[in-house]
Design a protein around this motif. Sequence first.
Motif, PDB file in Angstrom:
ATOM      1  N   THR A 197       0.861  -1.180   0.000  1.00  0.00           N
ATOM      2  CA  THR A 197       0.000   0.000   0.000  1.00  0.00           C
ATOM      3  C   THR A 197       0.893   1.224   0.000  1.00  0.00           C
ATOM      4  OG1 THR A 197      -1.740  -1.144   1.245  1.00  0.00           O
ATOM      5  CG2 THR A 197      -1.801   1.262   1.218  1.00  0.00           C
ATOM      6  N   LEU A 198       0.621   2.152  -0.883  1.00  0.00           N
ATOM      7  CA  LEU A 198       1.414   3.372  -0.985  1.00  0.00           C
ATOM      8  C   LEU A 198       0.534   4.572  -0.671  1.00  0.00           C
ATOM      9  CD1 LEU A 198       4.044   4.836  -1.706  1.00  0.00           C
ATOM     10  CD2 LEU A 198       3.321   4.771  -4.122  1.00  0.00           C
ATOM     11  N   ILE A 199       0.881   5.299   0.377  1.00  0.00           N
ATOM     12  CA  ILE A 199       0.201   6.548   0.735  1.00  0.00           C
ATOM     13  C   ILE A 199       1.053   7.693   0.214  1.00  0.00           C
ATOM     14  CG2 ILE A 199      -0.675   7.979   2.619  1.00  0.00           C
ATOM     15  CD1 ILE A 199      -0.846   5.423   4.317  1.00  0.00           C
ATOM     16  N   LYS A 200       0.497   8.499  -0.670  1.00  0.00           N
ATOM     17  CA  LYS A 200       1.287   9.546  -1.321  1.00  0.00           C
ATOM     18  C   LYS A 200       0.827  10.939  -0.903  1.00  0.00           C
ATOM     19  CE  LYS A 200       2.975   9.307  -5.378  1.00  0.00           C
ATOM     20  NZ  LYS A 200       4.377   9.045  -5.000  1.00  0.00           N
TER      21      LYS A 200
ATOM     22  N   ILE B 184      -3.108   5.271  -2.187  1.00  0.00           N
ATOM     23  CA  ILE B 184      -3.964   6.215  -1.462  1.00  0.00           C
ATOM     24  C   ILE B 184      -3.383   7.612  -1.628  1.00  0.00           C
ATOM     25  CG2 ILE B 184      -4.867   6.907   0.789  1.00  0.00           C
ATOM     26  CD1 ILE B 184      -4.637   3.969   1.649  1.00  0.00           C
ATOM     27  N   ASP B 185      -4.128   8.499  -2.272  1.00  0.00           N
ATOM     28  CA  ASP B 185      -3.680   9.878  -2.463  1.00  0.00           C
ATOM     29  C   ASP B 185      -4.086  10.703  -1.243  1.00  0.00           C
ATOM     30  OD1 ASP B 185      -2.816  12.307  -3.314  1.00  0.00           O
ATOM     31  OD2 ASP B 185      -4.263  12.505  -4.960  1.00  0.00           O
ATOM     32  N   ALA B 186      -3.093  11.135  -0.457  1.00  0.00           N
ATOM     33  CA  ALA B 186      -3.348  11.914   0.757  1.00  0.00           C
ATOM     34  C   ALA B 186      -3.039  13.395   0.550  1.00  0.00           C
ATOM     35  CB  ALA B 186      -2.532  11.357   1.914  1.00  0.00           C
ATOM     36  N   GLU B 187      -3.074  13.846  -0.687  1.00  0.00           N
ATOM     37  CA  GLU B 187      -2.850  15.268  -0.978  1.00  0.00           C
ATOM     38  C   GLU B 187      -3.872  16.115  -0.217  1.00  0.00           C
ATOM     39  OE1 GLU B 187      -0.912  18.408  -2.290  1.00  0.00           O
ATOM     40  OE2 GLU B 187      -0.384  16.505  -3.272  1.00  0.00           O
ATOM     41  N   GLY B 188      -3.378  17.146   0.508  1.00  0.00           N
ATOM     42  CA  GLY B 188      -4.256  18.022   1.265  1.00  0.00           C
ATOM     43  C   GLY B 188      -4.776  17.403   2.552  1.00  0.00           C
ATOM     44  N   LYS B 189      -4.159  16.311   2.967  1.00  0.00           N
ATOM     45  CA  LYS B 189      -4.601  15.637   4.192  1.00  0.00           C
ATOM     46  C   LYS B 189      -3.436  15.460   5.164  1.00  0.00           C
ATOM     47  CE  LYS B 189      -8.489  13.137   2.129  1.00  0.00           C
ATOM     48  NZ  LYS B 189      -8.408  13.733   0.791  1.00  0.00           N
ATOM     49  N   LEU B 190      -3.795  15.256   6.416  1.00  0.00           N
ATOM     50  CA  LEU B 190      -2.817  15.005   7.474  1.00  0.00           C
ATOM     51  C   LEU B 190      -2.788  13.513   7.770  1.00  0.00           C
ATOM     52  CD1 LEU B 190      -3.835  17.881   9.948  1.00  0.00           C
ATOM     53  CD2 LEU B 190      -2.319  17.997   7.955  1.00  0.00           C
ATOM     54  N   VAL B 191      -1.600  12.997   8.027  1.00  0.00           N
ATOM     55  CA  VAL B 191      -1.418  11.576   8.283  1.00  0.00           C
ATOM     56  C   VAL B 191      -0.908  11.382   9.708  1.00  0.00           C
ATOM     57  CG1 VAL B 191      -0.282   9.459   7.517  1.00  0.00           C
ATOM     58  CG2 VAL B 191      -0.921  11.198   5.836  1.00  0.00           C
ATOM     59  N   PHE B 192      -1.674  10.654  10.522  1.00  0.00           N
ATOM     60  CA  PHE B 192      -1.349  10.430  11.934  1.00  0.00           C
ATOM     61  C   PHE B 192      -1.104   8.942  12.192  1.00  0.00           C
ATOM     62  CE2 PHE B 192      -4.607  14.011  12.954  1.00  0.00           C
ATOM     63  CZ  PHE B 192      -3.661  14.993  12.670  1.00  0.00           C
TER      64      PHE B 192
ATOM     65  N   ALA C  65       1.703  -0.871  10.736  1.00  0.00           N
ATOM     66  CA  ALA C  65       1.118   0.069   9.779  1.00  0.00           C
ATOM     67  C   ALA C  65      -0.294   0.455  10.218  1.00  0.00           C
ATOM     68  CB  ALA C  65       1.113  -0.529   8.380  1.00  0.00           C
ATOM     69  N   ASP C  66      -0.377   1.177  11.328  1.00  0.00           N
ATOM     70  CA  ASP C  66      -1.627   1.747  11.840  1.00  0.00           C
ATOM     71  C   ASP C  66      -1.611   3.233  11.493  1.00  0.00           C
ATOM     72  OD1 ASP C  66      -2.166  -0.734  12.976  1.00  0.00           O
ATOM     73  OD2 ASP C  66      -1.353  -0.180  14.913  1.00  0.00           O
ATOM     74  N   VAL C  67      -2.525   3.653  10.639  1.00  0.00           N
ATOM     75  CA  VAL C  67      -2.468   5.007  10.080  1.00  0.00           C
ATOM     76  C   VAL C  67      -3.878   5.599  10.022  1.00  0.00           C
ATOM     77  CG1 VAL C  67      -1.850   6.390   8.051  1.00  0.00           C
ATOM     78  CG2 VAL C  67      -0.453   4.397   8.669  1.00  0.00           C
ATOM     79  N   VAL C  68      -3.970   6.887  10.371  1.00  0.00           N
ATOM     80  CA  VAL C  68      -5.221   7.632  10.264  1.00  0.00           C
ATOM     81  C   VAL C  68      -4.976   8.858   9.384  1.00  0.00           C
ATOM     82  CG1 VAL C  68      -7.017   8.905  11.503  1.00  0.00           C
ATOM     83  CG2 VAL C  68      -6.001   6.861  12.536  1.00  0.00           C
ATOM     84  N   ILE C  69      -5.803   9.021   8.367  1.00  0.00           N
ATOM     85  CA  ILE C  69      -5.675  10.156   7.453  1.00  0.00           C
ATOM     86  C   ILE C  69      -6.900  11.049   7.622  1.00  0.00           C
ATOM     87  CG2 ILE C  69      -5.439  10.857   5.037  1.00  0.00           C
ATOM     88  CD1 ILE C  69      -4.275   8.054   4.479  1.00  0.00           C
ATOM     89  N   VAL C  70      -6.658  12.347   7.893  1.00  0.00           N
ATOM     90  CA  VAL C  70      -7.758  13.271   8.167  1.00  0.00           C
ATOM     91  C   VAL C  70      -7.670  14.488   7.245  1.00  0.00           C
ATOM     92  CG1 VAL C  70      -7.693  12.548  10.587  1.00  0.00           C
ATOM     93  CG2 VAL C  70      -6.597  14.696   9.933  1.00  0.00           C
ATOM     94  N   ASP C  71      -8.803  15.134   7.048  1.00  0.00           N
ATOM     95  CA  ASP C  71      -8.849  16.349   6.252  1.00  0.00           C
ATOM     96  C   ASP C  71      -8.059  17.460   6.938  1.00  0.00           C
ATOM     97  OD1 ASP C  71     -10.440  19.138   5.721  1.00  0.00           O
ATOM     98  OD2 ASP C  71     -10.466  17.849   3.940  1.00  0.00           O
TER      99      ASP C  71
END
Length: 388
Positions: A3-6, A45-53, A352-358
């Motif tokens: 899985t790739l989070i970009k 997973i495109d995380a553009e404009g998002k925060l990754v916790f 790999a426990d990840v939360v992506i938020v606006d």
Amino acid sequence: MLTLIKNGLVYSPDFIGKKDILITSDKIGYILDTIETPAVPATIIDAEGKLVFPGFIDSHIHIIGAGGEEGFHTRTPELRMTDATTAGITTVVGVIGTDGTTRTMEALLAKAYSLENEGISAFIHTGSYQVPVKTLSGKIENDIMLIDKIIGVGEVAIADARSSQPTSRELARIASLAMISGKACGVKGVVNVHVGEGPDRLSLLEEVVSTTNVSITQFHCTHINRTRNLFEAGIEYAKRGGFVDFTTCTDPKSMQKEVKCSKALKEMLEHGVPIEQITFTSDGQISLPVFDDNLKQVGFKVGKPATLYREVKDAILEEQLPIETAIRVITSNPAEILGLNAKGSIKEGKDADVVIVDKETMVIDTVLARGKVMVQGGEAVVKDVFEW
């Protein structure tokens, strides 16, 4: 499985900038400025404009239900896995509270394995309010050393009419046994302490620390925000090196007595308490009284784990605390206090426990638990076994 989070703005929980994260199976493999799309099949997973916790840790939650103090009909239900994942919670630590008779260690352990099979990480403490501690095997040290899911003791109650009124010597012995057995298997072996509204507050723990060789760091004290007097005692206790925990499940109409978690965090930091001493937990699945406008109790509701991140979000958006400070109370701090070495941070080799938020609203968009996408677009994509 890759899985790739970009393109996400990554908080590890320290802010490390805009990064790509490559997840290999259930671990974080690489964190780099740019990672090319793999030539083999992978989830992007495109995380553009998002925060990754890092995935959130709820280290005090009643996964097999709680309540029952107003009769058997007021017993609350077990935790549903999706109530955790949609709240960004990827790791839970289950506890038994007042009822150490019909809520058993066998049931608690079985539920932890159930949640693990459904996709999140689950641990438990041995015991309940009562002393002597009601263990699974008959001994605290056997429970912690021989059962991988058991990482500590609790929630042992003090300063509460419902507790067994333990002595300082009894608490010292519990803490010592938990510490020794925890060291043998790589966890901290903390004692999770329920602190009630009694006027003695934290004095029993202070007596243990001042009269024995037990370290103050063997205790993790919950519900410190339940009253103003207890909160102020908690400030002094934390300044001496103690770990304090704020409970996020509350009823808005009871806030004249309690200290709101987001405000409590800001105030405690202003008093010079190191952020590393503080955690938030939901106390989820507890029975909460419901009041009408005249503050007359009219019923009950179930405390929700979603309150955990709600209070962290309020600390950021309303109290203006830095993001990397606020998210520590549900990520790296509980991981460090409990000795959950694979949890609590976004680093290579960690789970790999990840939360992506606006970025603007801080609303949860995507949640991964051990590399598997559990929530996407704010909706659960992995459901409970019986959730159809």
